[in-house]
Design a protein around this motif. Structure first.
Motif, PDB file in Angstrom:
ATOM      1  N   ASN A 135       6.339   0.566   2.662  1.00 36.77           N
ATOM      2  CA  ASN A 135       5.806  -0.263   3.748  1.00 36.77           C
ATOM      3  C   ASN A 135       4.803   0.497   4.607  1.00 36.77           C
ATOM      4  O   ASN A 135       3.777  -0.063   5.011  1.00 36.77           O
ATOM      5  CB  ASN A 135       6.930  -0.807   4.625  1.00 36.77           C
ATOM      6  CG  ASN A 135       7.735  -1.886   3.943  1.00 36.77           C
ATOM      7  OD1 ASN A 135       7.241  -2.558   3.038  1.00 36.77           O
ATOM      8  ND2 ASN A 135       8.977  -2.057   4.356  1.00 36.77           N
ATOM      9  N   GLU A 136       5.091   1.754   4.894  1.00 39.36           N
ATOM     10  CA  GLU A 136       4.167   2.561   5.706  1.00 39.36           C
ATOM     11  C   GLU A 136       2.846   2.787   4.968  1.00 39.36           C
ATOM     12  O   GLU A 136       1.779   2.750   5.588  1.00 39.36           O
ATOM     13  CB  GLU A 136       4.804   3.904   6.071  1.00 39.36           C
ATOM     14  CG  GLU A 136       5.961   3.789   7.041  1.00 39.36           C
ATOM     15  CD  GLU A 136       6.719   5.092   7.210  1.00 39.36           C
ATOM     16  OE1 GLU A 136       7.267   5.293   8.303  1.00 39.36           O
ATOM     17  OE2 GLU A 136       6.775   5.910   6.252  1.00 39.36           O
ATOM     18  N   SER A 196       3.631  -0.553  -4.591  1.00 35.69           N
ATOM     19  CA  SER A 196       4.757  -0.267  -5.486  1.00 35.69           C
ATOM     20  C   SER A 196       4.287  -0.062  -6.921  1.00 35.69           C
ATOM     21  O   SER A 196       4.746   0.856  -7.608  1.00 35.69           O
ATOM     22  CB  SER A 196       5.777  -1.409  -5.439  1.00 35.69           C
ATOM     23  OG  SER A 196       6.380  -1.473  -4.174  1.00 35.69           O
ATOM     24  N   TYR A 248       5.753   9.053   3.099  1.00 41.16           N
ATOM     25  CA  TYR A 248       5.701   7.705   3.655  1.00 41.16           C
ATOM     26  C   TYR A 248       6.554   6.767   2.809  1.00 41.16           C
ATOM     27  O   TYR A 248       6.682   6.960   1.605  1.00 41.16           O
ATOM     28  CB  TYR A 248       4.261   7.154   3.629  1.00 41.16           C
ATOM     29  CG  TYR A 248       3.321   7.792   4.607  1.00 41.16           C
ATOM     30  CD1 TYR A 248       3.148   7.269   5.881  1.00 41.16           C
ATOM     31  CD2 TYR A 248       2.582   8.914   4.246  1.00 41.16           C
ATOM     32  CE1 TYR A 248       2.264   7.851   6.773  1.00 41.16           C
ATOM     33  CE2 TYR A 248       1.690   9.498   5.130  1.00 41.16           C
ATOM     34  CZ  TYR A 248       1.545   8.959   6.396  1.00 41.16           C
ATOM     35  OH  TYR A 248       0.662   9.546   7.282  1.00 41.16           O
ATOM     36  N   SER A 249       7.064   5.725   3.457  1.00 43.14           N
ATOM     37  CA  SER A 249       7.734   4.656   2.721  1.00 43.14           C
ATOM     38  C   SER A 249       6.670   3.735   2.136  1.00 43.14           C
ATOM     39  O   SER A 249       5.502   3.788   2.526  1.00 43.14           O
ATOM     40  CB  SER A 249       8.653   3.863   3.649  1.00 43.14           C
ATOM     41  OG  SER A 249       7.885   3.102   4.573  1.00 43.14           O
ATOM     42  N   TYR A 285      10.067  10.786  -4.924  1.00 46.28           N
ATOM     43  CA  TYR A 285      10.641  10.013  -3.826  1.00 46.28           C
ATOM     44  C   TYR A 285      12.021  10.537  -3.476  1.00 46.28           C
ATOM     45  O   TYR A 285      12.665  11.225  -4.255  1.00 46.28           O
ATOM     46  CB  TYR A 285      10.710   8.526  -4.183  1.00 46.28           C
ATOM     47  CG  TYR A 285      11.676   8.203  -5.298  1.00 46.28           C
ATOM     48  CD1 TYR A 285      13.005   7.899  -5.020  1.00 46.28           C
ATOM     49  CD2 TYR A 285      11.271   8.223  -6.625  1.00 46.28           C
ATOM     50  CE1 TYR A 285      13.899   7.617  -6.036  1.00 46.28           C
ATOM     51  CE2 TYR A 285      12.151   7.940  -7.646  1.00 46.28           C
ATOM     52  CZ  TYR A 285      13.468   7.631  -7.343  1.00 46.28           C
ATOM     53  OH  TYR A 285      14.348   7.360  -8.354  1.00 46.28           O
ATOM     54  N   GLN A 342       2.363  -4.760  -0.336  1.00 45.65           N
ATOM     55  CA  GLN A 342       3.477  -3.910  -0.754  1.00 45.65           C
ATOM     56  C   GLN A 342       3.597  -3.882  -2.282  1.00 45.65           C
ATOM     57  O   GLN A 342       3.872  -2.832  -2.860  1.00 45.65           O
ATOM     58  CB  GLN A 342       4.772  -4.394  -0.124  1.00 45.65           C
ATOM     59  CG  GLN A 342       5.956  -3.531  -0.483  1.00 45.65           C
ATOM     60  CD  GLN A 342       7.247  -4.012   0.142  1.00 45.65           C
ATOM     61  OE1 GLN A 342       7.256  -4.918   0.962  1.00 45.65           O
ATOM     62  NE2 GLN A 342       8.350  -3.410  -0.257  1.00 45.65           N
ATOM     63  N   THR A 384      18.339   2.321   2.273  1.00 49.20           N
ATOM     64  CA  THR A 384      17.658   1.414   1.331  1.00 49.20           C
ATOM     65  C   THR A 384      16.164   1.697   1.241  1.00 49.20           C
ATOM     66  O   THR A 384      15.454   1.022   0.502  1.00 49.20           O
ATOM     67  CB  THR A 384      17.862  -0.054   1.762  1.00 49.20           C
ATOM     68  OG1 THR A 384      17.330  -0.230   3.074  1.00 49.20           O
ATOM     69  CG2 THR A 384      19.343  -0.429   1.746  1.00 49.20           C
ATOM     70  N   THR A 385      15.696   2.688   1.981  1.00 53.69           N
ATOM     71  CA  THR A 385      14.259   2.996   2.018  1.00 53.69           C
ATOM     72  C   THR A 385      13.940   4.178   1.119  1.00 53.69           C
ATOM     73  O   THR A 385      14.657   5.183   1.112  1.00 53.69           O
ATOM     74  CB  THR A 385      13.802   3.302   3.463  1.00 53.69           C
ATOM     75  OG1 THR A 385      14.167   2.208   4.303  1.00 53.69           O
ATOM     76  CG2 THR A 385      12.304   3.530   3.540  1.00 53.69           C
ATOM     77  N   MET A 386      12.851   4.038   0.361  1.00 59.06           N
ATOM     78  CA  MET A 386      12.361   5.118  -0.489  1.00 59.06           C
ATOM     79  C   MET A 386      11.159   5.759   0.211  1.00 59.06           C
ATOM     80  O   MET A 386      10.228   5.053   0.603  1.00 59.06           O
ATOM     81  CB  MET A 386      11.915   4.587  -1.844  1.00 59.06           C
ATOM     82  CG  MET A 386      12.960   3.759  -2.543  1.00 59.06           C
ATOM     83  SD  MET A 386      14.263   4.770  -3.189  1.00 59.06           S
ATOM     84  CE  MET A 386      13.631   5.041  -4.795  1.00 59.06           C
ATOM     85  N   PHE A 387      11.189   7.064   0.353  1.00 56.27           N
ATOM     86  CA  PHE A 387      10.081   7.806   0.936  1.00 56.27           C
ATOM     87  C   PHE A 387       9.383   8.594  -0.169  1.00 56.27           C
ATOM     88  O   PHE A 387      10.032   9.316  -0.926  1.00 56.27           O
ATOM     89  CB  PHE A 387      10.565   8.744   2.036  1.00 56.27           C
ATOM     90  CG  PHE A 387      11.009   8.027   3.269  1.00 56.27           C
ATOM     91  CD1 PHE A 387      10.084   7.681   4.250  1.00 56.27           C
ATOM     92  CD2 PHE A 387      12.335   7.663   3.450  1.00 56.27           C
ATOM     93  CE1 PHE A 387      10.476   7.007   5.385  1.00 56.27           C
ATOM     94  CE2 PHE A 387      12.741   6.992   4.577  1.00 56.27           C
ATOM     95  CZ  PHE A 387      11.813   6.656   5.544  1.00 56.27           C
ATOM     96  N   ARG A 408      15.540   8.889  -1.347  1.00 58.41           N
ATOM     97  CA  ARG A 408      16.130   7.667  -0.801  1.00 58.41           C
ATOM     98  C   ARG A 408      16.825   7.991   0.517  1.00 58.41           C
ATOM     99  O   ARG A 408      17.563   8.964   0.614  1.00 58.41           O
ATOM    100  CB  ARG A 408      17.128   7.088  -1.798  1.00 58.41           C
ATOM    101  CG  ARG A 408      17.747   5.769  -1.376  1.00 58.41           C
ATOM    102  CD  ARG A 408      18.783   5.297  -2.375  1.00 58.41           C
ATOM    103  NE  ARG A 408      18.275   5.171  -3.727  1.00 58.41           N
ATOM    104  CZ  ARG A 408      17.700   4.080  -4.221  1.00 58.41           C
ATOM    105  NH1 ARG A 408      17.552   3.022  -3.450  1.00 58.41           N
ATOM    106  NH2 ARG A 408      17.288   4.046  -5.463  1.00 58.41           N
TER     107      ARG A 408
END
Length: 109
Positions: A51-52, A65, A48-49, A79, A61, A84-87, A81
């Motif tokens: 945000n998710e 983090s 998941y990111s 994680y 958030q 710009t999103t980290m999962f 990348r």
């Protein structure tokens, strides 16, 4: 326990070194926080990111983090990348199995 078993047991015991003690205590420290448990439980089957994770767990958030940084430093999450999103996903099968067994134990008590 007979004399032979006692001798074998004494020979196989090794005290833990400082680094091992530190890692074990930090792992249990990570697992004693309800928010971190919830995050790891969510990451058990899927990545998941941030945000998710925040949306699914109804957290801010910044809270997510902060907790992910703590878990990443212990190598409990990793994680990747994508732009710009980290999962995030779990990174330690042993700890995840221990967490799953503990959750199962709590649900059956």
């Amino acid at each position: 326990m007979d004399k032979h078993e006692e001798i074998v047991e004494q020979e196989t015991y090794h005290d833990l070194d400082e680094e091992t003690l530190f890692v074990v205590s930090q792992t249990f420290k990570a697992l004693c926080d309800p928010t971190r448990i919830r995050i790891l439980n969510l990451l058990f089957h899927k990545e998941y990111s941030v945000n998710e994770i925040a949306e699914n767990l109804h957290l801010r958030q910044s809270t997510v983090s902060h907790q992910l940084r703590f878990l990443k430093n212990l190598r409990l999450v990793k994680y990747r990348r994508a732009g710009t999103t980290m999962f995030y996903s779990h990174d330690d099968e042993h700890v995840m199995n221990m967490l799953r067994q503990t959750i199962d134990h709590a649900c059956h008590s």
